[in-house]
Scaffold this active site. Structure first.
Site, PDB file in Angstrom:
ATOM      1  N   ALA A  97       0.867  -1.178   0.000  1.00 63.10           N
ATOM      2  CA  ALA A  97       0.000   0.000   0.000  1.00 63.10           C
ATOM      3  C   ALA A  97       0.900   1.223   0.000  1.00 63.10           C
ATOM      4  O   ALA A  97       1.826   1.310   0.809  1.00 63.10           O
ATOM      5  CB  ALA A  97      -0.875   0.018   1.250  1.00 63.10           C
ATOM      6  N   LYS A  98       0.629   2.151  -0.901  1.00 62.17           N
ATOM      7  CA  LYS A  98       1.379   3.408  -0.832  1.00 62.17           C
ATOM      8  C   LYS A  98       0.696   4.277   0.226  1.00 62.17           C
ATOM      9  O   LYS A  98      -0.057   5.201  -0.090  1.00 62.17           O
ATOM     10  CB  LYS A  98       1.413   4.086  -2.204  1.00 62.17           C
ATOM     11  CG  LYS A  98       2.520   3.503  -3.103  1.00 62.17           C
ATOM     12  CD  LYS A  98       2.496   4.079  -4.497  1.00 62.17           C
ATOM     13  CE  LYS A  98       2.900   5.532  -4.551  1.00 62.17           C
ATOM     14  NZ  LYS A  98       4.350   5.762  -4.399  1.00 62.17           N
ATOM     15  N   ALA A  99       0.924   3.901   1.485  1.00 59.27           N
ATOM     16  CA  ALA A  99       0.308   4.604   2.607  1.00 59.27           C
ATOM     17  C   ALA A  99       1.198   5.775   2.997  1.00 59.27           C
ATOM     18  O   ALA A  99       2.424   5.638   3.012  1.00 59.27           O
ATOM     19  CB  ALA A  99       0.169   3.655   3.791  1.00 59.27           C
ATOM     20  N   TYR A 120       5.717   6.210   4.334  1.00 63.71           N
ATOM     21  CA  TYR A 120       6.807   7.053   3.849  1.00 63.71           C
ATOM     22  C   TYR A 120       7.725   7.552   4.945  1.00 63.71           C
ATOM     23  O   TYR A 120       8.797   8.085   4.655  1.00 63.71           O
ATOM     24  CB  TYR A 120       6.259   8.187   2.953  1.00 63.71           C
ATOM     25  CG  TYR A 120       5.998   7.569   1.600  1.00 63.71           C
ATOM     26  CD1 TYR A 120       7.030   7.437   0.688  1.00 63.71           C
ATOM     27  CD2 TYR A 120       4.778   6.979   1.314  1.00 63.71           C
ATOM     28  CE1 TYR A 120       6.842   6.773  -0.506  1.00 63.71           C
ATOM     29  CE2 TYR A 120       4.585   6.307   0.124  1.00 63.71           C
ATOM     30  CZ  TYR A 120       5.624   6.210  -0.785  1.00 63.71           C
ATOM     31  OH  TYR A 120       5.457   5.520  -1.949  1.00 63.71           O
TER      32      TYR A 120
END
Ligand code: PMP
Length: 307
Positions: free
Chosen positions: A159-161, A165
């Protein structure tokens, strides 16, 4: 770096002047990292600006929200229309696009409450290939950092949560403060994973290798593009686990990502890699021809902004 501003940001269904696209300080995502994002690029082609692999990016945005367990308030068709509307309104011929969907105002505490406010914004601005620009195209200097890549059972890297980052920020900052251009992260079990916002590839004896998603590497859309282009160029590809020593002894190493493009790696932990070998050169050329519409075999990857 001050962001090069554009005129409009698409916010919750409407175009809003750039300075007015604001949220409250009690926005849930600001406190808990409860957002998902996408980075996509618009390239100039001979028939006008085109978004590269827009449907795949929007699909991954929806998948990221599914993994975290909150619904997006817009379907892919609506976000596709909104994206094209924004690029047209800003008059961009090429730009970087940032989609973000996040839990908004009205809840505190870590629960994703059914019915919580979900905000969605799309912004676009001029952003050069950042690693390429920083190193003048000479190849980037990577350092293996002590921060491990997010573990799939702690903070799913698929998931590009926005929360995920922090892992990239810790890694990148640690590498840059030590004098390198970017970080190489390993998985919890010590295999090569990826860089702060880019996938990694190595060439050994003419075979192209990249780590599997089980190493914590994102299934990058540029990574998928590279694997397709390499196969079409007749370069054998293998997705398998690598050790950092496999990178030290590779004939060529490069990284890929939407923001980064395809950038050759000059060294890993001060072990010098042969600069700009032939596989990275060929793949870079094929990538440029694909994203700019020059190679018509990949025209299905482009969505014309004027559509
Ligand atoms: N890994 C991470 C952690 C990233 O954030 C990105 C950028 N989205 C990538 C790899 C490269 O992915 P893509 O090619 O889809 O931009």
């Amino acid at each position: 770096m001050a962001l090069p501003e554009a005129d409009w940001i698409w916010m919750d269904g409407a175009l809003v002047p750039w300075p007015d696209a604001k949220v409250h300080v009690l926005t849930h995502a600001l406190h808990y990292g409860t957002g998902v994002l996408e980075g996509t690029r618009v390239f100039a082609t001979s028939t006008g600006p085109a978004v590269f692999r827009l449907d795949e990016h929007l699909r991954r945005l929806a998948d990221s929200a599914t993994i975290l367990g909150f619904p997006l308030p817009y379907d892919t068709a609506a976000l596709r229309t909104a994206t094209l509307e924004l690029v047209r309104a800003n008059g961009h011929f090429e730009c970087y696009l940032r989609h973000v969907a996040y839990i908004g105002y009205g809840d505190m505490g870590p629960l994703f409450r059914e019915g919580a406010d979900v905000g969605v914004t799309i912004a676009g601005w001029q952003w050069a290939d950042h690693l390429g620009a920083e190193t003048g195209g000479q190849g980037i200097r990577l350092a293996t950092v002590s921060w491990r890549r997010n573990d799939p059972n702690a903070l799913p890297p698929a998931a590009k949560a926005t929360a995920g980052y922090l892992n990239s920020t810790l890694a990148k900052t640690s590498a840059v403060r030590a004098g390198y251009d970017d970080a190489l992260m390993l998985s919890a079990d010590g295999f090569v994973s990826e860089c702060s916002v880019a996938n990694i590839f190595a060439v050994h004896d003419g075979i192209l290798y990249t780590p599997p998603a089980s190493s914590g590497a994102l299934r990058g859309i540029t990574r998928d593009t590279v694997l397709t282009l390499a196969a079409d160029l007749g370069v054998p590809v293998r997705v398998e686990n690598m050790l950092r020593s496999d990178l030290y002894t590779a004939d060529e190493v490069f990284v890929s990502g939407t923001a980064t493009g395809i950038a050759p790696v000059a060294s890993i932990d001060d072990r010098v890699v042969r600069p700009g070998g032939s596989v990275v050169r060929e793949i870079r050329a094929a990538y440029t021809a694909a994203v700019t519409g020059v190679d018509e075999r990949y025209a299905h990857w482009l969505t014309r902004v004027s559509e």
